[in-house]
Design a protein around this motif. Structure first.
Motif, PDB file in Angstrom:
ATOM      1  N   ARG A   4       0.881  -1.221   0.062  1.00 20.29           N
ATOM      2  CA  ARG A   4       0.035   0.176   0.126  1.00 20.29           C
ATOM      3  C   ARG A   4       1.027   1.096  -0.045  1.00 20.29           C
ATOM      4  NH1 ARG A   4      -3.649   0.101   4.999  1.00 20.29           N
ATOM      5  NH2 ARG A   4      -2.694   2.033   5.216  1.00 20.29           N
ATOM      6  N   LYS A   5       0.423   2.188  -0.919  1.00 16.82           N
ATOM      7  CA  LYS A   5       1.295   3.615  -0.828  1.00 16.82           C
ATOM      8  C   LYS A   5       0.545   4.534  -0.233  1.00 16.82           C
ATOM      9  CE  LYS A   5       4.527   3.137  -4.835  1.00 16.82           C
ATOM     10  NZ  LYS A   5       4.971   4.020  -5.587  1.00 16.82           N
ATOM     11  N   ILE A   6       1.324   5.356   0.400  1.00 14.07           N
ATOM     12  CA  ILE A   6       0.835   6.483   1.153  1.00 14.07           C
ATOM     13  C   ILE A   6       0.505   7.551   0.105  1.00 14.07           C
ATOM     14  CG2 ILE A   6       1.119   8.486   2.523  1.00 14.07           C
ATOM     15  CD1 ILE A   6       2.399   6.502   4.764  1.00 14.07           C
ATOM     16  N   VAL A   7      -0.681   8.120   0.062  1.00  7.10           N
ATOM     17  CA  VAL A   7      -1.097   9.125  -0.961  1.00  7.10           C
ATOM     18  C   VAL A   7      -0.863  10.356  -0.302  1.00  7.10           C
ATOM     19  CG1 VAL A   7      -2.921  10.040  -2.392  1.00  7.10           C
ATOM     20  CG2 VAL A   7      -2.299   7.591  -2.225  1.00  7.10           C
ATOM     21  N   ILE A   8      -0.152  11.385  -0.590  1.00  9.23           N
ATOM     22  CA  ILE A   8      -0.024  12.475   0.177  1.00  9.23           C
ATOM     23  C   ILE A   8      -0.060  13.785  -0.806  1.00  9.23           C
ATOM     24  CG2 ILE A   8       1.673  14.002   1.290  1.00  9.23           C
ATOM     25  CD1 ILE A   8       3.019  11.380   1.974  1.00  9.23           C
ATOM     26  N   HIS A   9      -1.269  14.625  -0.676  1.00 12.53           N
ATOM     27  CA  HIS A   9      -1.497  15.594  -1.442  1.00 12.53           C
ATOM     28  C   HIS A   9      -2.507  16.496  -0.705  1.00 12.53           C
ATOM     29  CE1 HIS A   9      -4.751  13.395  -3.348  1.00 12.53           C
ATOM     30  NE2 HIS A   9      -3.603  12.387  -3.688  1.00 12.53           N
ATOM     31  N   PRO A  10      -2.604  17.557  -1.287  1.00 15.80           N
ATOM     32  CA  PRO A  10      -3.536  18.536  -0.285  1.00 15.80           C
ATOM     33  C   PRO A  10      -4.991  18.037  -0.416  1.00 15.80           C
ATOM     34  CG  PRO A  10      -2.099  19.920  -1.483  1.00 15.80           C
ATOM     35  CD  PRO A  10      -1.795  18.494  -1.894  1.00 15.80           C
ATOM     36  N   LEU A  11      -5.558  18.043  -1.744  1.00 14.37           N
ATOM     37  CA  LEU A  11      -7.007  17.572  -2.068  1.00 14.37           C
ATOM     38  C   LEU A  11      -6.789  16.557  -3.419  1.00 14.37           C
ATOM     39  CD1 LEU A  11      -8.965  20.603  -1.352  1.00 14.37           C
ATOM     40  CD2 LEU A  11      -8.827  18.557   0.025  1.00 14.37           C
ATOM     41  N   LEU A  12      -7.740  15.676  -3.183  1.00 14.23           N
ATOM     42  CA  LEU A  12      -7.774  14.849  -4.583  1.00 14.23           C
ATOM     43  C   LEU A  12      -8.420  15.506  -5.862  1.00 14.23           C
ATOM     44  CD1 LEU A  12      -8.766  11.805  -2.753  1.00 14.23           C
ATOM     45  CD2 LEU A  12      -6.735  12.282  -3.302  1.00 14.23           C
ATOM     46  N   GLY A  13      -7.780  15.285  -7.056  1.00 13.43           N
ATOM     47  CA  GLY A  13      -8.518  15.788  -8.142  1.00 13.43           C
ATOM     48  C   GLY A  13      -7.992  17.111  -8.388  1.00 13.43           C
ATOM     49  N   PHE A  14      -8.176  17.417  -9.743  1.00 16.55           N
ATOM     50  CA  PHE A  14      -7.819  18.613 -10.377  1.00 16.55           C
ATOM     51  C   PHE A  14      -8.870  19.692  -9.760  1.00 16.55           C
ATOM     52  CE2 PHE A  14      -8.635  22.023 -13.625  1.00 16.55           C
ATOM     53  CZ  PHE A  14      -7.479  22.491 -13.820  1.00 16.55           C
ATOM     54  N   ALA A 153      14.659   5.512  -0.390  1.00 19.00           N
ATOM     55  CA  ALA A 153      14.937   4.669   1.144  1.00 19.00           C
ATOM     56  C   ALA A 153      13.716   4.954   1.853  1.00 19.00           C
ATOM     57  CB  ALA A 153      16.238   5.032   1.093  1.00 19.00           C
ATOM     58  N   ILE A 154      13.370   6.326   1.853  1.00 14.76           N
ATOM     59  CA  ILE A 154      12.457   6.860   2.766  1.00 14.76           C
ATOM     60  C   ILE A 154      10.969   6.201   2.339  1.00 14.76           C
ATOM     61  CG2 ILE A 154      11.263   8.777   3.897  1.00 14.76           C
ATOM     62  CD1 ILE A 154      13.898   8.418   4.963  1.00 14.76           C
ATOM     63  N   GLN A 155      10.853   6.167   1.326  1.00 13.38           N
ATOM     64  CA  GLN A 155       9.541   5.708   0.851  1.00 13.38           C
ATOM     65  C   GLN A 155       9.241   4.113   1.113  1.00 13.38           C
ATOM     66  OE1 GLN A 155       8.667   5.199  -3.618  1.00 13.38           O
ATOM     67  NE2 GLN A 155       7.548   7.012  -3.381  1.00 13.38           N
ATOM     68  N   SER A 156      10.436   3.298   1.004  1.00 13.20           N
ATOM     69  CA  SER A 156      10.433   1.818   1.286  1.00 13.20           C
ATOM     70  C   SER A 156      10.251   1.592   2.782  1.00 13.20           C
ATOM     71  CB  SER A 156      11.637   1.503   0.905  1.00 13.20           C
ATOM     72  OG  SER A 156      11.621  -0.090   1.238  1.00 13.20           O
ATOM     73  N   ARG A 157      10.934   2.744   3.573  1.00 12.50           N
ATOM     74  CA  ARG A 157      10.781   2.560   4.976  1.00 12.50           C
ATOM     75  C   ARG A 157       9.266   2.804   5.702  1.00 12.50           C
ATOM     76  NH1 ARG A 157      14.806   6.072   7.931  1.00 12.50           N
ATOM     77  NH2 ARG A 157      13.959   5.301   9.768  1.00 12.50           N
ATOM     78  N   VAL A 158       8.847   3.816   5.032  1.00 15.29           N
ATOM     79  CA  VAL A 158       7.415   4.312   5.464  1.00 15.29           C
ATOM     80  C   VAL A 158       6.554   3.308   4.962  1.00 15.29           C
ATOM     81  CG1 VAL A 158       5.675   5.884   4.952  1.00 15.29           C
ATOM     82  CG2 VAL A 158       7.940   6.796   5.425  1.00 15.29           C
ATOM     83  N   ASN A 159       6.619   2.708   3.576  1.00 12.89           N
ATOM     84  CA  ASN A 159       5.735   1.651   2.988  1.00 12.89           C
ATOM     85  C   ASN A 159       5.691   0.381   3.715  1.00 12.89           C
ATOM     86  OD1 ASN A 159       4.782   3.345   1.348  1.00 12.89           O
ATOM     87  ND2 ASN A 159       6.124   2.404  -0.689  1.00 12.89           N
ATOM     88  N   LYS A 160       6.972   0.013   4.127  1.00  7.86           N
ATOM     89  CA  LYS A 160       6.987  -1.204   5.136  1.00  7.86           C
ATOM     90  C   LYS A 160       6.247  -0.966   6.501  1.00  7.86           C
ATOM     91  CE  LYS A 160      11.235  -2.986   3.402  1.00  7.86           C
ATOM     92  NZ  LYS A 160      12.939  -3.223   3.968  1.00  7.86           N
ATOM     93  N   MET A 161       6.278   0.440   7.191  1.00  3.57           N
ATOM     94  CA  MET A 161       5.623   0.615   8.288  1.00  3.57           C
ATOM     95  C   MET A 161       3.949   0.448   7.969  1.00  3.57           C
ATOM     96  SD  MET A 161       7.865   3.516  10.185  1.00  3.57           S
ATOM     97  CE  MET A 161       9.333   3.279  10.603  1.00  3.57           C
ATOM     98  N   VAL A 162       3.648   1.111   6.733  1.00  2.65           N
ATOM     99  CA  VAL A 162       2.370   1.110   6.543  1.00  2.65           C
ATOM    100  C   VAL A 162       1.672  -0.316   6.201  1.00  2.65           C
ATOM    101  CG1 VAL A 162       0.536   1.767   4.744  1.00  2.65           C
ATOM    102  CG2 VAL A 162       2.255   3.135   5.474  1.00  2.65           C
ATOM    103  N   ASN A 163       2.465  -1.253   5.907  1.00  4.62           N
ATOM    104  CA  ASN A 163       2.269  -2.599   5.637  1.00  4.62           C
ATOM    105  C   ASN A 163       2.449  -3.428   6.824  1.00  4.62           C
ATOM    106  OD1 ASN A 163       1.009  -2.129   2.902  1.00  4.62           O
ATOM    107  ND2 ASN A 163       3.304  -2.244   2.290  1.00  4.62           N
ATOM    108  N   GLY A 164       2.930  -3.084   7.959  1.00  3.32           N
ATOM    109  CA  GLY A 164       3.140  -3.878   9.141  1.00  3.32           C
ATOM    110  C   GLY A 164       4.432  -4.700   9.051  1.00  3.32           C
ATOM    111  N   GLU A 165       5.210  -4.440   8.136  1.00  7.23           N
ATOM    112  CA  GLU A 165       6.717  -5.197   8.012  1.00  7.23           C
ATOM    113  C   GLU A 165       7.358  -4.638   8.784  1.00  7.23           C
ATOM    114  OE1 GLU A 165       7.485  -5.066   3.988  1.00  7.23           O
ATOM    115  OE2 GLU A 165       5.660  -5.439   3.317  1.00  7.23           O
ATOM    116  N   LYS A 166       8.823  -5.291   9.167  1.00  6.48           N
ATOM    117  CA  LYS A 166       9.941  -5.081   9.858  1.00  6.48           C
ATOM    118  C   LYS A 166      10.791  -4.423   9.143  1.00  6.48           C
ATOM    119  CE  LYS A 166       9.060  -5.941  14.507  1.00  6.48           C
ATOM    120  NZ  LYS A 166       9.445  -5.476  15.686  1.00  6.48           N
TER     121      LYS A 166
END
Length: 166
Positions: A4-14, A153-166
């Motif tokens: 699962r990826k974290i979606v980070i943006h102010p609001l969705l859609g144009f 690298a940060i993306q990978s660390r965060v995604n692992k946390m989101v997915n409950g991986e160590k």
């Protein structure tokens, strides 16, 4: 298991991105473009900072989605479609664009825009509180957001946390 990826943006859609920039359109005195403070790219975040970021981001996303729904409802309650609202917004930005707008539509647009401005202020306040409740300051949250978007690298660390991986 799909990551699962974290979606980070102010609001969705144009359309909603257009709404976020509405304050500059509605205030004639704001003719000088605002500069975003430069957020220096850090990569040395602790696991605790990243865990707090993940928890805060989940709250922020929920707040954004709720706000987005309220903004769309405000537009529709005024009898405008999202597309028409954006057409009028573009016309306000650049009168040469040509679309004719009736006085009634303009009134509806202004009413919806006022609700949106108020909702944006509420959302910003609520997001700030939610971030700080997770034990992370706003500046660190922003730095992690930038790093997440630009540093694998940060993306990978965060995604692992989101997915409950160590």
């Amino acid at each position: 298991m799909k990551a699962r990826k974290i979606v980070i943006h102010p609001l969705l859609g144009f359309a909603l991105l257009m709404i976020v920039s509405l304050p500059a359109t509605l205030k004639a005195q704001d003719t000088v473009p605002q500069q975003q403070p430069s957020t220096e790219m850090r990569a040395d975040f602790s696991d605790d900072e990243l865990k707090s970021f993940v928890k805060a981001n989940e709250k922020v996303m929920a707040i954004q989605m709720e706000g987005e729904q309220k903004m769309i409802k405000a537009i529709e309650d005024e009898g405008l479609s999202l597309d028409r609202f954006n057409q009028i917004l573009e016309q306000q930005r650049d009168p040469q664009r040509g679309t004719e707008t009736s006085q009634e539509e303009l009134k509806s647009f202004n009413n919806a825009a006022q609700v949106i401005l108020e909702e944006n202020a509420r959302i910003e306040k609520q997001m700030s509180s939610s971030i700080e409740e997770e034990g992370i300051d706003i500046e660190t949250y922003k730095q992690i957001m930038v790093a997440y978007q630009q540093n694998r690298a940060i993306q990978s660390r965060v995604n692992k946390m989101v997915n409950g991986e160590k």
